[in-house]
Design an enzyme around this catalytic site. Structure first.
Site, PDB file in Angstrom:
ATOM      1  N   GLY A 175       0.842  -1.195   0.000  1.00 37.64           N
ATOM      2  CA  GLY A 175       0.000   0.000   0.000  1.00 37.64           C
ATOM      3  C   GLY A 175       0.873   1.239   0.000  1.00 37.64           C
ATOM      4  O   GLY A 175       0.757   2.076  -0.889  1.00 37.64           O
TER       5      GLY A 175
ATOM      6  N   ASP B 234       4.823   2.822 -11.342  1.00 33.65           N
ATOM      7  CA  ASP B 234       5.687   4.000 -11.434  1.00 33.65           C
ATOM      8  C   ASP B 234       6.000   4.540 -10.042  1.00 33.65           C
ATOM      9  O   ASP B 234       7.117   4.984  -9.763  1.00 33.65           O
ATOM     10  CB  ASP B 234       4.985   5.100 -12.248  1.00 33.65           C
ATOM     11  CG  ASP B 234       4.683   4.660 -13.671  1.00 33.65           C
ATOM     12  OD1 ASP B 234       5.630   4.278 -14.382  1.00 33.65           O
ATOM     13  OD2 ASP B 234       3.495   4.680 -14.067  1.00 33.65           O
ATOM     14  N   GLY B 235       4.971   4.494  -9.171  1.00 30.03           N
ATOM     15  CA  GLY B 235       5.170   5.003  -7.819  1.00 30.03           C
ATOM     16  C   GLY B 235       6.264   4.245  -7.083  1.00 30.03           C
ATOM     17  O   GLY B 235       7.106   4.845  -6.399  1.00 30.03           O
TER      18      GLY B 235
ATOM     19  N   SER C  11      29.190  -0.206  16.041  1.00 31.01           N
ATOM     20  CA  SER C  11      28.668   0.684  17.084  1.00 31.01           C
ATOM     21  C   SER C  11      27.497   0.055  17.815  1.00 31.01           C
ATOM     22  O   SER C  11      27.349   0.208  19.025  1.00 31.01           O
ATOM     23  CB  SER C  11      28.197   2.008  16.482  1.00 31.01           C
ATOM     24  OG  SER C  11      29.243   2.643  15.801  1.00 31.01           O
TER      25      SER C  11
ATOM     26  N   GLU D   3      18.507   2.339   5.735  1.00 30.06           N
ATOM     27  CA  GLU D   3      17.636   1.975   6.869  1.00 30.06           C
ATOM     28  C   GLU D   3      16.232   1.583   6.425  1.00 30.06           C
ATOM     29  O   GLU D   3      15.633   0.651   6.961  1.00 30.06           O
ATOM     30  CB  GLU D   3      17.543   3.134   7.875  1.00 30.06           C
ATOM     31  CG  GLU D   3      18.810   3.359   8.690  1.00 30.06           C
ATOM     32  CD  GLU D   3      19.827   4.236   7.964  1.00 30.06           C
ATOM     33  OE1 GLU D   3      19.568   4.638   6.802  1.00 30.06           O
ATOM     34  OE2 GLU D   3      20.885   4.515   8.552  1.00 30.06           O
TER      35      GLU D   3
ATOM     36  N   ASP E 124      28.389  13.778  19.586  1.00 30.72           N
ATOM     37  CA  ASP E 124      27.820  13.746  18.239  1.00 30.72           C
ATOM     38  C   ASP E 124      26.769  14.845  18.038  1.00 30.72           C
ATOM     39  O   ASP E 124      26.445  15.205  16.905  1.00 30.72           O
ATOM     40  CB  ASP E 124      27.193  12.378  17.939  1.00 30.72           C
ATOM     41  CG  ASP E 124      28.128  11.498  17.110  1.00 30.72           C
ATOM     42  OD1 ASP E 124      29.172  12.020  16.660  1.00 30.72           O
ATOM     43  OD2 ASP E 124      27.817  10.309  16.925  1.00 30.72           O
TER      44      ASP E 124
ATOM     45  N   HIS F 271      22.265  13.715  16.187  1.00 27.05           N
ATOM     46  CA  HIS F 271      22.338  12.289  16.509  1.00 27.05           C
ATOM     47  C   HIS F 271      21.676  11.941  17.837  1.00 27.05           C
ATOM     48  O   HIS F 271      21.744  10.799  18.271  1.00 27.05           O
ATOM     49  CB  HIS F 271      23.806  11.831  16.532  1.00 27.05           C
ATOM     50  CG  HIS F 271      24.390  11.654  15.164  1.00 27.05           C
ATOM     51  ND1 HIS F 271      24.294  12.617  14.192  1.00 27.05           N
ATOM     52  CD2 HIS F 271      25.053  10.613  14.597  1.00 27.05           C
ATOM     53  CE1 HIS F 271      24.886  12.176  13.081  1.00 27.05           C
ATOM     54  NE2 HIS F 271      25.351  10.969  13.308  1.00 27.05           N
TER      55      HIS F 271
HETATM   56  C1  LIG Z   1       4.346   6.033  -0.055  1.00 26.13           C
HETATM   57  C2  LIG Z   1       3.076   6.378  -0.766  1.00 26.13           C
HETATM   58  N1  LIG Z   1       2.877   7.647  -1.181  1.00 26.13           N
HETATM   59  C3  LIG Z   1       1.730   7.979  -1.786  1.00 26.13           C
HETATM   60  C4  LIG Z   1       0.752   7.060  -1.990  1.00 26.13           C
HETATM   61  C5  LIG Z   1      -0.565   7.475  -2.646  1.00 26.13           C
HETATM   62  N2  LIG Z   1      -0.677   6.882  -3.981  1.00 26.13           N
HETATM   63  C6  LIG Z   1      -1.377   5.769  -4.194  1.00 26.13           C
HETATM   64  S1  LIG Z   1      -1.293   5.253  -5.769  1.00 26.13           S
HETATM   65  C7  LIG Z   1      -0.311   6.546  -6.214  1.00 26.13           C
HETATM   66  C8  LIG Z   1       0.169   6.659  -7.627  1.00 26.13           C
HETATM   67  C9  LIG Z   1       0.744   5.384  -8.065  1.00 26.13           C
HETATM   68  O1  LIG Z   1       1.069   5.391  -9.403  1.00 26.13           O
HETATM   69  P1  LIG Z   1       1.568   4.046 -10.060  1.00 26.13           P
HETATM   70  O2  LIG Z   1       2.448   3.343  -9.154  1.00 26.13           O
HETATM   71  O3  LIG Z   1       2.108   4.410 -11.393  1.00 26.13           O
HETATM   72  O4  LIG Z   1       0.246   3.177 -10.199  1.00 26.13           O
HETATM   73  P2  LIG Z   1      -0.823   3.221 -11.389  1.00 26.13           P
HETATM   74  O5  LIG Z   1      -1.661   4.448 -11.168  1.00 26.13           O
HETATM   75  O6  LIG Z   1      -0.086   3.264 -12.662  1.00 26.13           O
HETATM   76  O7  LIG Z   1      -1.598   1.972 -11.199  1.00 26.13           O
HETATM   77  C10 LIG Z   1      -0.066   7.362  -5.130  1.00 26.13           C
HETATM   78  C11 LIG Z   1       0.747   8.578  -5.171  1.00 26.13           C
HETATM   79  C12 LIG Z   1       0.996   5.745  -1.538  1.00 26.13           C
HETATM   80  N3  LIG Z   1       0.094   4.770  -1.667  1.00 26.13           N
HETATM   81  N4  LIG Z   1       2.162   5.437  -0.953  1.00 26.13           N
HETATM   82 MG   LIG Z   2       1.624   4.145 -13.256  1.00 26.15          MG
END
Ligand SMILES: Cc1ncc(C[n+]2csc(CCOP(=O)(O)OP(=O)(O)O)c2C)c(N)n1
Ligand SMILES: [Mg+2]
Length: 592
Positions: A33, A74-75, A303, A332, A389, A393
């Site tokens: 998600g 893409d996200g 550390s 991380e 530090d 930190h």
């Molecule tokens: C870390 C995060 N930031 C923002 C979102 C909100 N969000 C859900 S889908 C999306 C766009 C995703 O685009 P893509 O991965 O290209 O999926 P597509 O629309 O092509 O299916 C965003 C910004 C999320 N789910 N997770």
């Molecule tokens: Mg997309």
């Protein structure tokens, strides 16, 4: 999952929640998600597959040889976590890992051209991946060829970039961001069905041929392979009963016989030992007893003292998949997700870093809590005790913010023996992720013949030192490094005839849980009638009112720290017995 479940998409208690949730719906292998978490988790799964194969497989009896596939949008590609994870996967040459990139050029705000012009293929080639491309998501032949390329690649992970169209076949919504964020609408749905040659009036239609196809294909194949695997396992169990037993236990998140053999007890010692050092000893004992306890650090092993040092522990690498020490590099966030992937694969993983950088891993840690998987997060350098530090930190709000994650257990032991008890408890968790908070600086090892036994850790909070007859005028509450300061204050108050009680509170969550099972325990530790209370913790004061009440006094951090030797910082910020004594007297005086 039934068709009715699907119809109840996103309704309360539906098996089809807004995003797929592990534990909730069978077949969901991880909760995704937050974009990028899934692919990063898949790297942990691929590492686990490698390790599990090396530990269990025997010549002629290959029990584990599975691959790991992840779908990315893409996200996912834009999020930094995927880059961290892909970089490590390339380095480790995880040839059992395949990412499929749905390259549709659309995200929520519109075309990716708004904010994204990476050459993803070149990027992944740079990470050491095998990159292949399918120019049309509907070209099944080319897809098959790409998957064969993955199967035949033995020295690198594979990325398949698949050019696709969001809402393919919906004539007015295809290739638009509206297709992501809004329902297509009745009219557009009909048009899309017409495009596919699908009955336009039908809803939730699953044609009989589909059912048949699944039954004859995946259904039959799966059943056969499943049966064959168990036959092979039976043979394995005959020949390698001990390993088979370990396999059972690991899969059920049970511990092997003798898992706590050799746990140390630390003698009283005024000079003491840093909890990170005590933890190093304990972790090494436990890891010797529990073969699938493994982990590492985001480049801070020396550390955090989390290295497994015994003979044969080894370093996990492309060449040595049996290694127990992982090197996450300075990544991380990916480390958090990889730990989730390892844990979902039923290994018992730990990761370590400085508490301040828990912020960088938080997205993944939160998912470990949501999934109820027992990942062990070890965070050292837990306060202004870091000293020179300086404020970049020195954690202030991190402890409280970890306590705010539902289901995550925070543990901040006060001395080496509390630390042992903390680990004893952690190892027995099957569903709770943990943040074990440790010091850089030495902590006195309390004399348990004078003060209460460290077993109290099992109840989250306990009376460490008490007033005569258990009738205190004032309560001193503290965690970790501040407990021994309270003990000093207590001795001073006692010498002056003031009746004080010290409560060590290594884990708020466990205390709350224990009190729900044993409601009388809260009153025994924190008698309601004693309202004169002082809390001491080198962290944000927020939240302590829960235990000291609105009239109690809280010694903690209200600002960032500063760069200076520890002793000076303790004076500057009031973490000295004199301040505690003064606050205790003030509390008592206010009530006279
Ligand atoms: C870390 C995060 N930031 C923002 C979102 C909100 N969000 C859900 S889908 C999306 C766009 C995703 O685009 P893509 O991965 O290209 O999926 P597509 O629309 O092509 O299916 C965003 C910004 C999320 N789910 N997770
Ligand atoms: Mg997309």
């Amino acid at each position: 999952m039934s068709l009715d479940d699907i119809k109840r998409f996103r309704q309360l208690d539906s098996k089809c929640p807004g995003h797929p949730e592990y534990r909730w719906t069978s077949g969901i292998e991880t909760t995704t998600g937050p974009l990028g978490q899934g692919v990063a988790t898949s790297v942990g799964m691929a590492i686990a597959a490698r390790w599990i194969a090396s530990y269990f497989n025997r010549p002629g009896l290959e029990l584990f040889d599975y691959d790991v596939y992840a779908l990315a949008g893409d996200g996912c590609m834009m999020e930094g976590i995927s880059g961290e994870a892909a970089s490590l996967a390339g380095h480790l040459k995880l040839a059992n890992l395949c990412w499929i990139y749905d390259n549709n050029h659309i995200t929520i705000e519109g075309n990716t051209a708004l904010a994204y012009s990476d050459d993803v293929a070149t990027r992944f080639v740079g990470y050491g991946w095998n990159v292949t491309r399918v120019g049309d998501a509907n070209d099944v032949k080319m897809l098959e060829r790409a998957f064969m390329t993955f199967k035949n690649t033995t020295d690198r992970p594979t990325l398949i970039i698949v050019d696709s169209h969001i809402a393919y076949g919906a004539p007015n919504k295809q290739d638009t961001s509206a297709a992501h964020g809004e329902p297509l609408g009745e009219k557009e749905i009909r048009l899309a069905k017409r495009h596919y040659g699908w009955p336009e009036d039908a809803k939730f239609l699953v044609p009989d041929e589909v059912r048949e196809h699944f039954q004859k294909g995946i259904g039959r194949r799966g059943r056969e392979l499943h049966a064959a695997w168990w036959t092979r396992f039976e043979e394995y169990r005959q020949r390698y009963p001990e390993l088979a037993e370990n396999g059972y236990r690991m899969l059920r998140r049970q511990l092997p016989e003798g898992w706590d053999r050799g746990l140390p007890t630390f003698p009283a010692d005024a000079k003491g030992i840093a909890s990170r050092d005590a933890s190093s000893q304990v972790l090494n004992v436990l890891a010797r007893n529990v073969p699938w306890l493994l982990g590492g650090s985001a480049d801070l092993g020396p550390s955090c003292k989390t290295r497994l040092k015994f003979d044969g522990a080894g370093d996990f690498s492309a060449e040595n998949p049996a290694g127990r020490n992982l090197h996450f590099g300075i990544r991380e966030h990916a480390m958090g997700a990889i730990l989730n992937g390892l844990s979902l694969s039923k290994l018992r993983p730990f990761g370590s870093g400085f508490l301040i950088f828990s912020d960088y891993a938080r997205g993944a840690m939160r998912l470990s809590a949501l999934m109820e998987i027992p990942v062990i997060h070890i965070f050292t350098h837990d306060s202004i005790g870091v000293g020179e530090d300086g404020p970049t930190h020195q954690p202030v709000e991190q402890l409280l913010s970890l306590r705010a994650i539902p289901g995550l257990i925070t543990l901040r032991p006060a001395d080496a023996n509390e630390l042992v008890e903390a680990w004893r408890m952690i190892m027995q968790f099957r569903h709770e992720p943990v943040a074990l908070i440790l010091t850089r600086q030495a902590l006195p090892t309390l004399d348990r013949t004078t003060y209460a036994s460290a077993e109290g850790v099992q109840r989250g909070a306990y009376v460490l030192a008490d007033a005569p007859n258990g009738t205190p005028e004032v309560l001193l509450l503290a965690t970790g490094s501040e407990v021994s300061l309270c003990i000093e204050a207590y001795e001073q108050l006692t010498a002056e005839g003031i009746r004080a009680r010290v409560v060590s509170m290594p884990s708020w969550e466990i205390f709350e849980y224990y009190c729900r099972q044993h409601p009388e325990y809260r009153e025994r530790v924190l008698p309601a009638a004693v309202t004169a209370r002082v809390s001491v913790e080198q962290a944000s004061t927020l939240g302590w009112a829960r235990y000291v009440g609105s009239t109690g006094h809280t010694i903690g951090m209200e600002t960032f720290g500063a760069s200076a030797p520890l002793k000076e910082l303790q004076r500057k910020f009031g973490f000295i017995p004199a301040s505690i004594v003064a606050a205790a007297k003030e509390q008592i005086a206010q009530r006279r």
